[in-house]
Design an enzyme around this catalytic site. Structure first.
Site, short mmCIF file in Angstrom:
data_model
loop_
_atom_site.label_atom_id
_atom_site.label_comp_id
_atom_site.label_asym_id
_atom_site.label_seq_id
_atom_site.Cartn_x
_atom_site.Cartn_y
_atom_site.Cartn_z
N LYS A 9 26.86 18.35 99.33
CA LYS A 9 27.67 19.37 98.65
C LYS A 9 27.83 19.02 97.16
CE LYS A 9 30.04 20.68 102.86
NZ LYS A 9 31.14 20.45 103.80
N GLN A 24 36.83 17.94 103.98
CA GLN A 24 35.80 17.76 105.01
C GLN A 24 36.45 17.48 106.36
OE1 GLN A 24 32.41 18.08 104.45
NE2 GLN A 24 32.15 17.84 106.66
N ASP A 53 36.80 27.23 101.93
CA ASP A 53 36.38 27.19 103.34
C ASP A 53 36.83 28.44 104.10
OD1 ASP A 53 34.77 25.24 104.39
OD2 ASP A 53 36.36 23.75 104.62
#
Ligand code: NDP
Length: 301
Positions: free
Chosen positions: A54, A98, A121
């Site tokens: 990422k 994460q 997200d």
């Protein structure tokens, strides 16, 4: 029939290219550099790999990218304080924590602590609610479902799925439910199946669009697929591959690829289908967050 293979790698590269060129334009016109912060707690090797990818992709897109690596025994308050700092940091437009987090940290509490305006997200209740009520233009949509829709729209060659039956196998909050909402917003007629669904093969055979998000290797068989259906396989499962040598493994999806490709008109492979789209859409969502903050119309993907 032999299905067209939907090339997620190439579509993901197109998305990243689009993000990169819009970023250059945003920076030259406003001086605003899209900023992403990725937070990881602990040493889980798979998560470390994802976080590195990422960060690398963000830099390629021209973003300001920071990674916060916290020790496994970090307490919940320390993590909440960091999120609060990032929520208030003007140069950060997207925050990604994460998952999974270590057991002593309450995941839900952390997810809801991220500002909904930086929740790239798409897991904050505000963004979930917007997606559920069709307010997609102002929501942040979870990356894997968003990427699946990009592939689907390209495969079908249209944005509007009126008259098409979609069956989503899997009802998780991060994949199944958001994909179902996106399909509904595109006017498909949507059924969500799960572990308690009766006669699953009969149901999947009604699907013009079949989405597999189950986490069970090659569960969906060729004779479960309606001839001509478009099949999107979200599953990523590692299985033993003794044919490659002792102790070797390989990745497969939730769909028995070869037999389903016989029936389908188009299908995503695993790997190389939905997988590459997830990070690409994270970049797209971060750019969208920066554009919204700047009061500029964001690009569509
Ligand atoms: P979850 O385990 O959270 O959800 C799985 C869903 O499948 C549940 O709703 C479950 O039903 C349903 N299910 C399980 N067994 C059956 C069965 N026998 N028949 C019908 N339905 C069943 O998984 P996720 O949604 O998080 O992930 C799904 C897959 O997608 C996994 O392989 C994962 O690795 C992959 N994935 C891939 C990503 C990517 O980037 N490509 C990103 C995220 C996930 P119930 O609710 O009743 O238990």
């Amino acid at each position: 029939m032999s299905a067209t293979v939907i090339d997620g790698k190439s579509v993901a590269a197109q998305v990243v290219e689009q993000v990169t060129s819009h970023t250059t334009k945003l920076i030259s016109e406003t001086g605003i550099v899209p900023g992403i912060a990725v937070v990881i707690v602990g040493e889980d090797p798979a998560s470390q790999v994802y976080v590195r990818s990422k960060g690398k992709r963000a830099v390629e897109c021209g973003f300001h990218s920071v990674t916060h690596k916290l020790a496994e025994d970090t307490d919940e308050n320390t993590l909440l304080n960091l999120i609060n700092e990032l929520n208030n940091d003007e140069v950060i437009h997207g925050i990604l924590v994460q998952l999974p987090l270590p057991d002593h940290i309450e995941e839900g509490k952390i997810i809801q602590a991220v500002s909904p305006d930086k929740d790239v997200d798409g897991f904050h209740f505000i963004n979930v609610g917007k997606l559920g009520t069709g307010e997609i233009a102002t929501a942040f949509v979870p990356c894997t479902p968003a990427g699946s829709m990009v592939l689907l729209k390209q495969a079908l060659g249209k944005q509007d799925f009126s008259g098409l039956n979609a069956v989503v196998v899997g009802r998780s909050n991060i994949v199944g439910k958001p994909i179902a909402n996106l399909l509904l917003a595109a006017n498909a007629t949507v059924t969500i199946a799960h572990s308690r669904t009766k006669d699953l093969p009969e149901l999947t055979k009604t699907a013009d669009i079949l989405i597999a998000a189950v986490g069970r290797p090659e569960m969906i068989k060729g004779n479960w697929v309606k001839p001509g259906a478009v099949v999107i396989d979200v599953g990523i499962n590692r299985i033993d591959a003794p044919e490659k040598g002792e102790g070797k493994t390989r990745l497969v999806g939730d769909v028995a690829y070869d037999e389903c490709a016989e029936a389908a008109s188009a299908i995503t492979p695993v790997p190389g289908g939905v997988g590459p789209m997830t990070i690409a859409m994270l970049m797209a969502t971060t750019l969208i967050a920066a554009c919204r903050k700047a009061g500029i119309e964001p690009p569509t993907f």
